[in-house]
Design a protein around this motif. Structure first.
Motif: not given
Length: 686
Positions: A152-156, A384-392, A200-205, A192-198
């Motif tokens: 998925p693309p990373v869109v800011t 790849p392309g996924t935003p994630v919160e890492i604990l540890g 497709e998943k897009v990662t937004f910043l 965060f990740t948004v699933t569009l109407e078509n």
């Protein structure tokens, strides 16, 4: 070897015993003539020594502080054999491949166990370079095309403050985030990740638009594939809009312009397009590649066109990544949660992140104990392309740092140790010029003092008056602060604003400590020791009992925090004596009156402006020069003592100092003074 049988008689019995004799014992004895002849000593020719670590005699070069892996390579034996031999050598406790062998005797005993002769030499320089290369980690080389898969693309989403960036994202993902933000402005990077109407998943910043968060916007531009530039149609191109366009050009990231707030009556779409074109953007309608989508984030107008534009741009870019192998990523934001510990929001750029992975980022490392999405839902893995919160995380990673996965925690510790060493070397190198300059200043002072002592004589110099040591900071007011923030980016933004303070000559601003997380007892002790103010930005503050007699101020909007700090700086400045002009008068003539046997000069005046008050101060001016500045002894009008004289009224004035002789044509000013608090001239830029 020869066998000889001998028979011995012991008592009445006979026993037979076999004796073994070598060739050396049966050699022929020399005759007398042979003994008299000179001895001929024959030497065997020396064999040429090889240039390698192991010569023709089987001698191996060893040196102090060589690692176990280097010893195995030098001995030309497998690492397992060397480690097994170390088990039988006293003192060889650490058999790790990267372990250092400090004692040469231990190295010699290990080689002896393996049947190899050794020779002690100096450590080769190439081994040090190889060791550093092995200890640090770097991103892997590009993956072969057959391993790449679509990501998925990373869109800011970027733009000026209050142009509707967060509202646009709310409309895309169906959540009301803007309403929950302090002051209605974004002060963190949200991923965060948004699933569009078509589908497709897009990662937004979502990046802040406030002027204080320029470093966050720069990180967002570096970590992104596409930038959606939100421009309000009513305002057009603003300061942060120009900054975003410049960042996109430097990072070579494609831009899609979302012209927001078109539903407002004052919106001017054509004017905004002209301003964008003037900034160097080649708009699509002018034959360029930059798409401009008029939208209304609040009412949801044309959002499907914007989503389609993002999807089309991502398809044209052909974004792919390798989901296998060691993980690579970038830290978007980091914070300290009071319940879960140190957390970081990251975007995976290569590999698949799973629980249990060992990560290194700058001078921080982590063994992943949990993965969460933007809603706090646990995740099994992050592609790849996924935003994630890492604990540890053991230490808090810096936002913008690269994340690399290593095989083991021991490898991570080795990498961190090497990086800390390199950072220390860089710090020493950067400060060497300053150290050299201070050393030269010290030498110059020492030579001057030595020359003065030589000329004056030791004892005469000793008996001389001792110079008082004066503190450079003596008499300058000071404000000490401690900054605690919820995430690294917020603390970084506050520190960037504080760096613009340039009035240390009037009031010093000292940053005693800063960090991420809630205010702790250690912070309170530090504030008590330095008489510092604690500014808590969007974090919890301690109880009133613990913070007794301490200033702990909590804010969640950055410009309100800076306004309070400006008030604190202004309160430390000494009050100034300010003059207030009351009235003016012209001296028409001067005359003398008799008081006993003395003649007292009196100025006959006419008030030309304002009012003259007897109780206030007067300044007598002659050709612009101050002749007298003081109070009055008497003020009379028509032989009556009065307290004040209004405009166009004549009066006689007698000064406190009888030696002052006024002349016709002199000017007289009446004024009063009062103390007025100063304000700092610090301009943080917003």
């Amino acid at each position: 070897m020869l066998k000889v049988s001998c028979i011995f008689r012991l008592g009445s019995s006979l026993r037979q015993r076999q004796l073994h004799a070598g060739v050396t014992r049966l050699k022929r004895r020399k005759t007398a003539e042979e003994k008299k002849s000179p001895r001929i000593i024959e030497y065997s020719p020396k064999k040429l020594q090889s240039s390698s670590a192991t010569d023709t005699h089987g001698t191996t070069d060893i040196w102090r502080y060589m690692s176990v892996a280097q010893l195995a390579k030098t001995l030309q034996r497998p690492l397992d054999d060397v480690q097994e031999a170390m088990l039988y050598v006293p003192g060889a406790d650490n058999i790790e491949a990267s372990a250092k062998l400090e004692d040469l005797k231990i190295i010699q005993n290990i080689a002896k166990k393996l049947g190899v002769k050794t020779r002690v030499v100096a450590a080769p320089e190439s081994s040090v370079e190889d060791e550093h290369t092995e200890r640090d980690v770097s991103p892997r080389p590009p993956a072969p095309p057959e391993l790449l898969k679509h990501r998925p693309p990373v869109v800011t989403v970027m733009g000026h403050v209050d142009h509707g960036k967060t509202t646009l994202l709310d409309s895309l993902r169906g959540a009301d985030v803007a309403a929950g933000e302090a002051g209605g402005i974004t002060q963190h990077i949200g991923a965060f990740t948004v699933t569009l109407e078509n589908g497709e998943k897009v990662t937004f910043l979502d990046t802040p638009g406030h002027a204080a968060f320029s470093a966050m916007r720069a990180r967002g531009a570096i970590a992104t594939d596409i930038i959606v530039l939100v421009v309000a149609a009513e305002d057009g191109v603003m300061a942060q809009t120009r900054e975003v366009i410049q960042l996109a050009k430097e990072a070579e990231v494609p831009i899609i312009v979302a012209l927001n707030k078109i539903d407002k009556p004052e919106a001017n779409i054509e004017k905004s397009k002209r301003e964008l074109a003037q900034m160097g953007l080649a708009l699509e309608e002018h034959g360029g590649e930059v798409q401009v989508i008029p939208i209304s984030a609040l009412k949801g107008t044309n959002l499907e066109l914007l989503a389609e534009a993002v999807s089309t741009q991502a398809t044209l870019m052909g974004l792919k990544a390798d989901p296998t192998g060691l993980v690579e990523g970038i830290v978007v934001e980091s914070k300290t949660d009071p319940r879960r510990g140190k957390l970081s929001t990251a975007i995976v750029t290569r590999g698949t992140l799973r629980k249990g992975s060992v990560l290194v980022s700058g001078l921080a490392h982590a063994k992943v104990r949990g993965l969460f999405d933007h809603n706090g839902t646990p995740m099994i893995e992050a592609a790849p392309g996924t935003p994630v919160e890492i604990l540890g995380w053991r230490e808090l990673p810096l936002a913008g740092e690269l994340i690399l996965e290593v095989e083991t925690e021991k490898k991570a510790h080795s990498v961190l140790k090497y990086r800390e060493h390199q950072e220390q070397l860089a710090r020493v190198e950067s400060s060497s010029d300053e150290i050299r300059k201070k050393e030269e200043e010290h030498q110059a002072k020492y030579r001057a003092a030595r020359e003065a002592r030589r000329l004056a004589g030791y004892f005469r110099m000793r008996r001389g008056q001792r110079v008082k040591q004066v503190d450079e900071n003596d008499g300058v007011p000071r404000v000490s602060v401690i900054i605690k923030g919820d995430v690294h980016g917020s603390v970084e933004a506050i520190l960037d604003v504080l760096e613009t303070y340039n009035s240390n000559d009037r009031c010093r601003l000292d940053i005693v400590h800063y960090g991420v997380g809630n205010v702790t007892e250690g912070d309170l002790e530090l504030a008590k020791a330095f008489n510092a103010i604690i500014y808590a930005f969007a974090v919890e503050t301690p109880q009133v009992k613990l913070a007794k007699d301490l200033k702990v101020k909590s804010y969640n909007v950055i410009y309100r925090l800076i306004d309070d700090l400006k008030e604190q700086l202004s309160s430390q400045l000494p009050a100034l004596e300010v003059e207030e002009h009351l009235g003016e008068a012209n001296v028409l003539q001067h005359f003398f009156i008799n008081e006993g046997r003395k003649e007292i000069p009196v100025a006959g005046c006419r008030c030309t402006k304002g009012v003259l008050k007897k109780s206030q101060r007067f300044r007598l001016l002659r050709d612009g020069e101050v002749i007298y500045d003081g109070t009055l002894e008497s003020m009379r009008h028509l032989k009556n003592e009065v307290d004040s004289v209004k405009k166009d009224v004549e009066c006689g004035l007698r000064f406190k100092d009888a030696k002052v002789l006024p002349q016709a044509g002199d000017a007289l000013h009446c004024y009063t003074t009062h103390m007025e608090a100063q304000k700092t001239d610090w301009d943080p830029g917003f």
